[in-house]
Design an enzyme around this catalytic site. Structure first.
Site, PDB file in Angstrom:
ATOM      1  N   CYS A  82     -40.253  17.396 -21.377  1.00 49.86           N
ATOM      2  CA  CYS A  82     -39.824  19.118 -20.870  1.00 49.86           C
ATOM      3  C   CYS A  82     -40.927  19.724 -21.758  1.00 49.86           C
ATOM      4  O   CYS A  82     -40.787  19.799 -23.435  1.00 49.86           O
ATOM      5  CB  CYS A  82     -38.435  19.101 -21.053  1.00 49.86           C
ATOM      6  SG  CYS A  82     -37.699  20.793 -21.341  1.00 49.86           S
ATOM      7  N   GLU A 115     -45.278  24.167 -16.222  1.00 48.52           N
ATOM      8  CA  GLU A 115     -45.868  22.752 -15.512  1.00 48.52           C
ATOM      9  C   GLU A 115     -44.801  22.152 -14.781  1.00 48.52           C
ATOM     10  O   GLU A 115     -43.649  22.404 -14.632  1.00 48.52           O
ATOM     11  CB  GLU A 115     -45.986  21.864 -16.867  1.00 48.52           C
ATOM     12  CG  GLU A 115     -44.455  21.693 -17.770  1.00 48.52           C
ATOM     13  CD  GLU A 115     -44.768  21.381 -19.078  1.00 48.52           C
ATOM     14  OE1 GLU A 115     -45.699  21.717 -19.748  1.00 48.52           O
ATOM     15  OE2 GLU A 115     -43.782  20.630 -19.525  1.00 48.52           O
ATOM     16  N   CYS A 156     -37.897  29.031 -22.599  1.00 46.02           N
ATOM     17  CA  CYS A 156     -36.646  28.821 -22.625  1.00 46.02           C
ATOM     18  C   CYS A 156     -35.863  29.716 -23.768  1.00 46.02           C
ATOM     19  O   CYS A 156     -36.517  29.294 -24.790  1.00 46.02           O
ATOM     20  CB  CYS A 156     -36.029  27.496 -22.383  1.00 46.02           C
ATOM     21  SG  CYS A 156     -34.261  27.273 -22.441  1.00 46.02           S
ATOM     22  N   CYS A 210     -36.306  20.278 -28.495  1.00 46.42           N
ATOM     23  CA  CYS A 210     -37.077  20.522 -27.166  1.00 46.42           C
ATOM     24  C   CYS A 210     -38.308  21.369 -27.289  1.00 46.42           C
ATOM     25  O   CYS A 210     -38.454  22.387 -27.907  1.00 46.42           O
ATOM     26  CB  CYS A 210     -35.973  21.055 -26.160  1.00 46.42           C
ATOM     27  SG  CYS A 210     -36.764  21.706 -24.569  1.00 46.42           S
ATOM     28  N   CYS A 243     -32.804  24.671 -27.887  1.00 45.22           N
ATOM     29  CA  CYS A 243     -32.463  23.246 -28.406  1.00 45.22           C
ATOM     30  C   CYS A 243     -33.760  22.961 -29.397  1.00 45.22           C
ATOM     31  O   CYS A 243     -34.556  22.844 -29.000  1.00 45.22           O
ATOM     32  CB  CYS A 243     -32.211  22.632 -27.120  1.00 45.22           C
ATOM     33  SG  CYS A 243     -31.118  22.994 -25.988  1.00 45.22           S
ATOM     34  N   CYS A 299     -40.430  17.265 -10.500  1.00 48.35           N
ATOM     35  CA  CYS A 299     -39.502  17.886 -11.641  1.00 48.35           C
ATOM     36  C   CYS A 299     -40.248  19.315 -11.599  1.00 48.35           C
ATOM     37  O   CYS A 299     -41.333  19.438 -12.005  1.00 48.35           O
ATOM     38  CB  CYS A 299     -39.748  16.951 -13.115  1.00 48.35           C
ATOM     39  SG  CYS A 299     -39.054  17.748 -14.332  1.00 48.35           S
TER      40      CYS A 299
HETATM   41  N1  SAH Z   1     -32.572  23.403 -19.437  1.00 53.91           N
HETATM   42  C1  SAH Z   1     -32.247  22.262 -18.778  1.00 53.91           C
HETATM   43  C2  SAH Z   1     -33.146  21.788 -17.679  1.00 53.91           C
HETATM   44  C3  SAH Z   1     -34.425  21.452 -18.374  1.00 53.91           C
HETATM   45  S1  SAH Z   1     -34.755  20.361 -19.974  1.00 53.91           S
HETATM   46  C4  SAH Z   1     -31.532  21.385 -19.589  1.00 53.91           C
HETATM   47  O1  SAH Z   1     -31.398  21.539 -20.721  1.00 53.91           O
HETATM   48  O2  SAH Z   1     -30.690  20.495 -18.851  1.00 53.91           O
HETATM   49  C5  SAH Z   1     -34.779  18.692 -19.049  1.00 53.91           C
HETATM   50  C6  SAH Z   1     -34.078  17.707 -19.937  1.00 53.91           C
HETATM   51  O3  SAH Z   1     -34.890  17.282 -20.802  1.00 53.91           O
HETATM   52  C7  SAH Z   1     -32.848  18.027 -20.638  1.00 53.91           C
HETATM   53  O4  SAH Z   1     -31.709  17.000 -20.563  1.00 53.91           O
HETATM   54  C8  SAH Z   1     -33.268  18.190 -21.995  1.00 53.91           C
HETATM   55  O5  SAH Z   1     -32.125  17.786 -22.944  1.00 53.91           O
HETATM   56  C9  SAH Z   1     -34.231  17.129 -22.114  1.00 53.91           C
HETATM   57  N2  SAH Z   1     -35.075  17.028 -23.333  1.00 53.91           N
HETATM   58  C10 SAH Z   1     -35.612  18.196 -23.758  1.00 53.91           C
HETATM   59  N3  SAH Z   1     -36.411  17.885 -24.669  1.00 53.91           N
HETATM   60  C11 SAH Z   1     -36.381  16.542 -25.028  1.00 53.91           C
HETATM   61  C12 SAH Z   1     -36.982  15.680 -25.705  1.00 53.91           C
HETATM   62  N4  SAH Z   1     -37.824  15.786 -26.753  1.00 53.91           N
HETATM   63  N5  SAH Z   1     -36.973  14.331 -25.623  1.00 53.91           N
HETATM   64  C13 SAH Z   1     -36.123  13.966 -24.585  1.00 53.91           C
HETATM   65  N6  SAH Z   1     -35.443  14.664 -23.622  1.00 53.91           N
HETATM   66  C14 SAH Z   1     -35.725  15.919 -23.948  1.00 53.91           C
HETATM   67 FE1  SF4 Z   2     -34.068  25.001 -22.724  1.00 51.52          FE
HETATM   68 FE2  SF4 Z   2     -34.993  22.798 -23.498  1.00 51.52          FE
HETATM   69 FE3  SF4 Z   2     -32.723  23.348 -24.035  1.00 51.52          FE
HETATM   70 FE4  SF4 Z   2     -33.242  22.624 -21.668  1.00 51.52          FE
HETATM   71  S1  SF4 Z   2     -33.451  21.351 -23.359  1.00 51.52           S
HETATM   72  S2  SF4 Z   2     -32.031  24.417 -22.315  1.00 51.52           S
HETATM   73  S3  SF4 Z   2     -35.381  23.731 -21.394  1.00 51.52           S
HETATM   74  S4  SF4 Z   2     -34.415  24.559 -24.820  1.00 51.52           S
END
Ligand code: SAH
Ligand code: SF4
Length: 357
Positions: free
Chosen positions: A334, A94, A114, A121, A118, A107
């Site tokens: 994300c 996306e 991934c 996420c 995390c 974005c």
């Molecule tokens: N993998 C990279 C970039 C993609 S994630 C990273 O982790 O930085 C982009 C951003 O979205 C990151 O700061 C991540 O922590 C945040 N993010 C992921 N899931 C989220 C959620 N459920 N609510 C708010 N921010 C979120």
């Molecule tokens: Fe991967 Fe989501 Fe963690 Fe970013 S926040 S590193 S996209 S699992």
């Protein structure tokens, strides 16, 4: 070959100008230049009426697009668009376009899924499918740039699905292509990372000074190990040292992303710990109230808690802003649209790791 990237025909944005010319073979050089200009303006072959019909159909078949629109959603009164693309192998990714007065930011995704896991996420919950190619990344920007018109696409953030520094080569090539071929200055490109220290060190060694955003979310190892599992491999002391070296080498502002999670990292002690690491690096803090995802039951805090957290940081001397949650009603956090499409029973999103739901 990079693990996870099966051989596929190159898409139209994977090729350099000489490679495009080579594909077109016997066409004169000015025709190859017209094709290059047309595809980089985001035009479809059938729109390139300056080309003979036979050449238009060659472009369509021999220089195929890498992204096929599966679903488009709009929110914020038309200011935010989100596209779910199907790649040539059926994988879903996306892109989100955010319009502001006179300009726009896109974005982009760098991987389908991934592997970083995390917990909060949606992308992490779905697991890793594959790396995107340079062309698949550049095409997201080209399409967004066209769609943003008459606004100027001013900024690109690598904050969509995936961990950019886990796909370093193609991501960096995309950065260079955006800079050289699309004229987007490196200072308007932001790479967001979960904190892969070797990747930050590679970025430091590259010439173009992109902005670095580090998704911190916790400023002590115990909590960060839990929220961001890769912290066990690259703990905070190492990560912060790499951030410091980046700032020293590039003179670019560092930012920390902090997804505020109710009762988990929104306490006064969390703000104090964050201030302690942000101040020496002069880092800007972006606070993002957690977007709920199906696989993580804790929510974002109340607006009052978010404000109080920001005010504590400010009182400690940290430059902090609350990032407006663009597109929450269209799952623009994300990875969420891909997750939703799978849940709705669309073509299944290809996932190679079990969901953590
Ligand atoms: N993998 C990279 C970039 C993609 S994630 C990273 O982790 O930085 C982009 C951003 O979205 C990151 O700061 C991540 O922590 C945040 N993010 C992921 N899931 C989220 C959620 N459920 N609510 C708010 N921010 C979120
Ligand atoms: Fe991967 Fe989501 Fe963690 Fe970013 S926040 S590193 S996209 S699992």
């Amino acid at each position: 070959m990079i693990v996870g990237v099966p051989a596929r025909p190159a898409t139209r944005f994977d090729l350099s100008p000489p490679e495009v010319a080579a594909v077109l073979g016997d066409e004169p050089a000015y025709r190859a230049r017209q094709v290059w200009a047309g595809i980089h303006a985001g035009r479809e072959p059938e729109e390139m009426t300056e080309l003979p019909a036979a050449l238009r159909s060659r472009v369509a078949t021999e220089l195929p697009a890498g992204l096929h629109l599966e679903r488009e959603s709009t929110s914020d009164g038309g200011d935010t668009d989100k596209w779910l693309w199907r790649l040539s192998d059926g994988t879903a990714v996306e892109t989100v376009l955010m319009r502001y007065p006179g300009r726009a930011t896109v974005c982009v995704s760098t991987q389908a899924g991934c592997a970083m896991g995390c917990s909060f996420c949606a992308t992490g919950q779905a697991g890793f499918t594959r790396h995107l190619t340079t062309g698949e990344i550049v095409e997201q920007v080209v399409r967004a740039r066209r769609s943003a018109l008459p606004r100027r696409l001013s900024n690109v953030v690598f904050m969509g699905m995936g961990e950019p520094l886990a796909n370093f080569g193609p991501v960096w090539e995309a950065v260079e292509r955006l800079h050289h071929d699309l004229g987007l200055s490196a200072r308007h490109l932001t790479v967001s990372t979960v904190g892969l220290v070797p990747g930050i060190r590679r970025l430091t060694a590259e010439a173009l000074p992109v902005n670095l955003a580090v998704s911190l979310h916790a400023a002590n190892d115990t909590l960060r190990d839990e929220l961001v599992p890769v912290n066990r491999r690259y703990p905070l002391a190492e990560l912060l040292a790499a951030c410091g070296d980046y700032v020293d080498a590039k003179g670019r502002r560092l930012s920390f992303e902090w997804a505020l999670i109710d009762g988990v990292n929104d306490r006064p002690s969390d703000a104090a710990e964050l201030a302690e690491v942000a101040i020496p690096l002069a880092a800007h803090v972006n606070l993002i109230p957690l977007n709920p995802t199906p696989g993580y039951l804790v929510r974002g805090p109340s607006a009052a808690t978010v404000r109080a957290f920001r005010d504590r940081l400010k009182a400690a001397g940290v430059n902090a802003t609350v990032r407006r949650n663009r597109g929450t009603d269209i799952d623009a956090a994300c990875g969420q649209l891909a997750a939703r499409a799978a849940a709705d029973g669309d073509q299944p999103v290809t996932i190679s790791a079990p969901s953590r739901r």
